[in-house]
Enzyme design. Structure first.
Site: not given
Ligand code: BV8
Length: 231
Positions: A58, A90, A93, A107
């Protein structure tokens, strides 16, 4: 124009048009892995190499992703200084930042890592694996993604709750309302008298709590809303 205090919560849907998988779309992230295997402390303890690879993939995907018009519009709103805008995301990225926003990552962040032994946090754009050593305490195999997993306390909850208690308008963009405590923010804002708006492609688990919901893609609806709120 009267300045408003606005709290904006974003979820994976705001990054979908940037090519970043959402969690619950078909073929989404979770479907390639069971949540318990990759987004819990137990999963990390059981198979740290798998979890590192899940987050490394990711992190690498960020290199080819770019902010979309929804991120750009929120940065335009926040930097207009016409209103007091607090963005809590949340998402892990960095697309809000790259669009020019200041955001709170409740998060955690893909580009941050931390040491489970001494809590030291540092920025890392490269892959991490089980051989990584903490630069502060030199412990090996204690380096983990700086991500809030299920069962872990999200970052900055007191700050977020303070903002929700004081805001005039709460806007939720691109989230399914499936995960707490984020999914409960709309009810908290309402209890303190705020107006509430949801912008989302599909109905969410919290849609019924919102005064207004706008159905559609964030890349189109968010710039339209920002134009409205700035006019
Ligand atoms: C905690 C980081 C306590 C990882 C994530 C029973 C009841 C209530 C709560 C619980 C319960 N059992 C367990 C809990 C607690 C648990 C929870 O809520 N579980 C759920 C499954 C029921 N929560 C926790 O564990 C939290 N911690 O409670 O701590 C505590 C107390 C004291 C001391 C210690 C601890 C921590 C949760 C954080 C987990 N980490 N992310 C990672 O990224 O890998 S969660 C992850 O999924 C996201 O961060 C996000 O929060 C969540 C949901 O994802 P969304 O962003 O909403 O994405 P999704 O795909 O679901 O939806 C996308 C939406 O966008 C869709 O609606 C779609 O229609 C829309 N969309 C798509 N494209 C577009 C679009 N919209 C607009 N435009 C488009 N183009």
């Amino acid at each position: 124009m009267i300045e408003q205090k606005i709290v904006i919560l974003t979820g994976a849907g705001i990054s979908a048009e940037s090519g970043i998988d959402t969690f619950r779309a078909s073929g989404g992230l979770w479907e390639n892995h069971r949540i318990e295997d990759v987004a819990t402390p137990q999963g990390f303890a059981a198979n740290p190499a798998l979890v590192h690879e899940f987050y490394n993939a990711r992190r690498r995907a960020l290199e080819t992703a770019a902010p979309n018009p929804a991120h750009d519009a929120l940065a335009r709103l926040q930097n207009s200084a016409a209103h007091d805008v607090f963005i809590v995301t949340q998402n892990v990225d960095d697309l809000h930042e790259r669009a020019g926003s200041t955001v709170h990552h409740m998060h955690g962040e893909l580009l941050s890592v931390k040491c489970a032994a001494c809590d030291w946090q540092w920025e890392s754009r490269s892959d991490i694996d089980i051989t990584a050593r903490c630069p502060a305490c030199q412990t090996r195999a204690s380096v983990r993604p700086d991500i809030v997993w299920f069962g872990e306390m999200p970052y900055g909850m007191e700050k977020i709750e303070g903002r929700l208690a004081a805001c005039d308008l709460f806007v939720s963009i691109g989230t399914s309302g499936a995960v707490y405590p984020a999914a409960g923010f709309v009810q908290m804002a309402k209890a303190f008298g705020a107006r509430t708006l949801e912008i989302n492609l599909d109905p969410s688990e919290g849609s019924a709590f919102f005064d207004e919901t706008r159905r559609g893609k964030a890349g189109r609806l968010v710039p339209d809303w920002v134009d409205e709120i700035l006019s």
